[in-house]
Design a protein around this motif. Sequence first.
Motif, PDB file in Angstrom:
ATOM      1  N   ASP A  52      44.533  63.024 -27.963  1.00 15.22           N
ATOM      2  CA  ASP A  52      44.664  62.486 -26.607  1.00 15.22           C
ATOM      3  C   ASP A  52      44.293  63.514 -25.535  1.00 15.22           C
ATOM      4  N   ILE A  53      44.627  64.789 -25.774  1.00 19.35           N
ATOM      5  CA  ILE A  53      44.357  65.821 -24.778  1.00 19.35           C
ATOM      6  C   ILE A  53      42.853  66.028 -24.609  1.00 19.35           C
ATOM      7  N   GLU A  54      42.124  66.152 -25.728  1.00 14.05           N
ATOM      8  CA  GLU A  54      40.687  66.370 -25.631  1.00 14.05           C
ATOM      9  C   GLU A  54      39.980  65.148 -25.063  1.00 14.05           C
ATOM     10  N   THR A  55      40.440  63.953 -25.444  1.00 17.18           N
ATOM     11  CA  THR A  55      39.852  62.730 -24.888  1.00 17.18           C
ATOM     12  C   THR A  55      40.028  62.685 -23.376  1.00 17.18           C
ATOM     13  N   ALA A  56      41.236  63.028 -22.919  1.00 14.85           N
ATOM     14  CA  ALA A  56      41.510  63.040 -21.474  1.00 14.85           C
ATOM     15  C   ALA A  56      40.645  64.089 -20.770  1.00 14.85           C
ATOM     16  N   GLN A  57      40.464  65.256 -21.399  1.00 13.28           N
ATOM     17  CA  GLN A  57      39.628  66.301 -20.808  1.00 13.28           C
ATOM     18  C   GLN A  57      38.173  65.849 -20.722  1.00 13.28           C
ATOM     19  N   LYS A  58      37.713  65.132 -21.750  1.00 18.74           N
ATOM     20  CA  LYS A  58      36.335  64.652 -21.747  1.00 18.74           C
ATOM     21  C   LYS A  58      36.127  63.627 -20.627  1.00 18.74           C
ATOM     22  N   VAL A  59      37.063  62.699 -20.501  1.00 12.13           N
ATOM     23  CA  VAL A  59      36.969  61.703 -19.433  1.00 12.13           C
ATOM     24  C   VAL A  59      36.961  62.388 -18.068  1.00 12.13           C
ATOM     25  N   TRP A  60      37.836  63.385 -17.908  1.00  9.23           N
ATOM     26  CA  TRP A  60      37.905  64.126 -16.636  1.00  9.23           C
ATOM     27  C   TRP A  60      36.586  64.841 -16.355  1.00  9.23           C
ATOM     28  N   ALA A  61      36.027  65.521 -17.373  1.00  9.37           N
ATOM     29  CA  ALA A  61      34.795  66.287 -17.180  1.00  9.37           C
ATOM     30  C   ALA A  61      33.613  65.378 -16.857  1.00  9.37           C
ATOM     31  N   ILE A  62      33.489  64.273 -17.588  1.00 12.21           N
ATOM     32  CA  ILE A  62      32.374  63.359 -17.349  1.00 12.21           C
ATOM     33  C   ILE A  62      32.492  62.717 -15.971  1.00 12.21           C
TER      34      ILE A  62
END
Length: 204
Positions: A59-69
């Motif tokens: 969940d943390i990496e997915t959230a970071q990816k969404v934030w970065a994109i």
Amino acid sequence: MASTLDTGTIESRAIARAPKVRNFNPTSKFFHWLMAAIIIVAWIIGYYGGAMLHYGVNDIETAQKVWAITLHKNIATTTLFLIALRIIWRLFHSPPPLGEMPAVMKTFTHLGHWSLYFLMVAVPVSGWWNSSSAGYGIPVAGLFTIPGLGGKNPELTPYLVTAHWFLSWALLIVVAGHLAFALKHHFIDKDDTIESMMPTNRED
């Protein structure tokens, strides 16, 4: 005494006739440096979000990816408006002529500049089209969203992802080449190429 005055007059006229240092106008410099900063920042964030992070790992990496994109889109989409303004400005304000250099170098310089303009349009448009085909919104600087470029089309998305990836790397390569040639002009040719675009180099 007359000889001294004549010499001083001749020197003054020579200075007055001396060619001005090549220099871009303040608006062109503003577009140049603002877009350079935005492109570099957007590219780094886009690479981080697209290549370094992955959906579904946790969940943390997915959230970071969404934030970065999302951050990448907010920054990169501003170039759509800036490049439009920059092209309009360029149509009515020609850049100062190139300095003395071989004809082949002038040809490569013009090709490099037109490649930059093409990619500064193609990269954000391909990203815009990519997000649209995947059904995602296209935010601009966190202020508003722009309509999708075409309807949702998941079958097209993989091709647009690939196109955006290749165009982004092409832009990075052209920007790097642009910087390399600017440094060559400054340190090897010792001309005024870099100074001509510096904010501190004011027009007379």
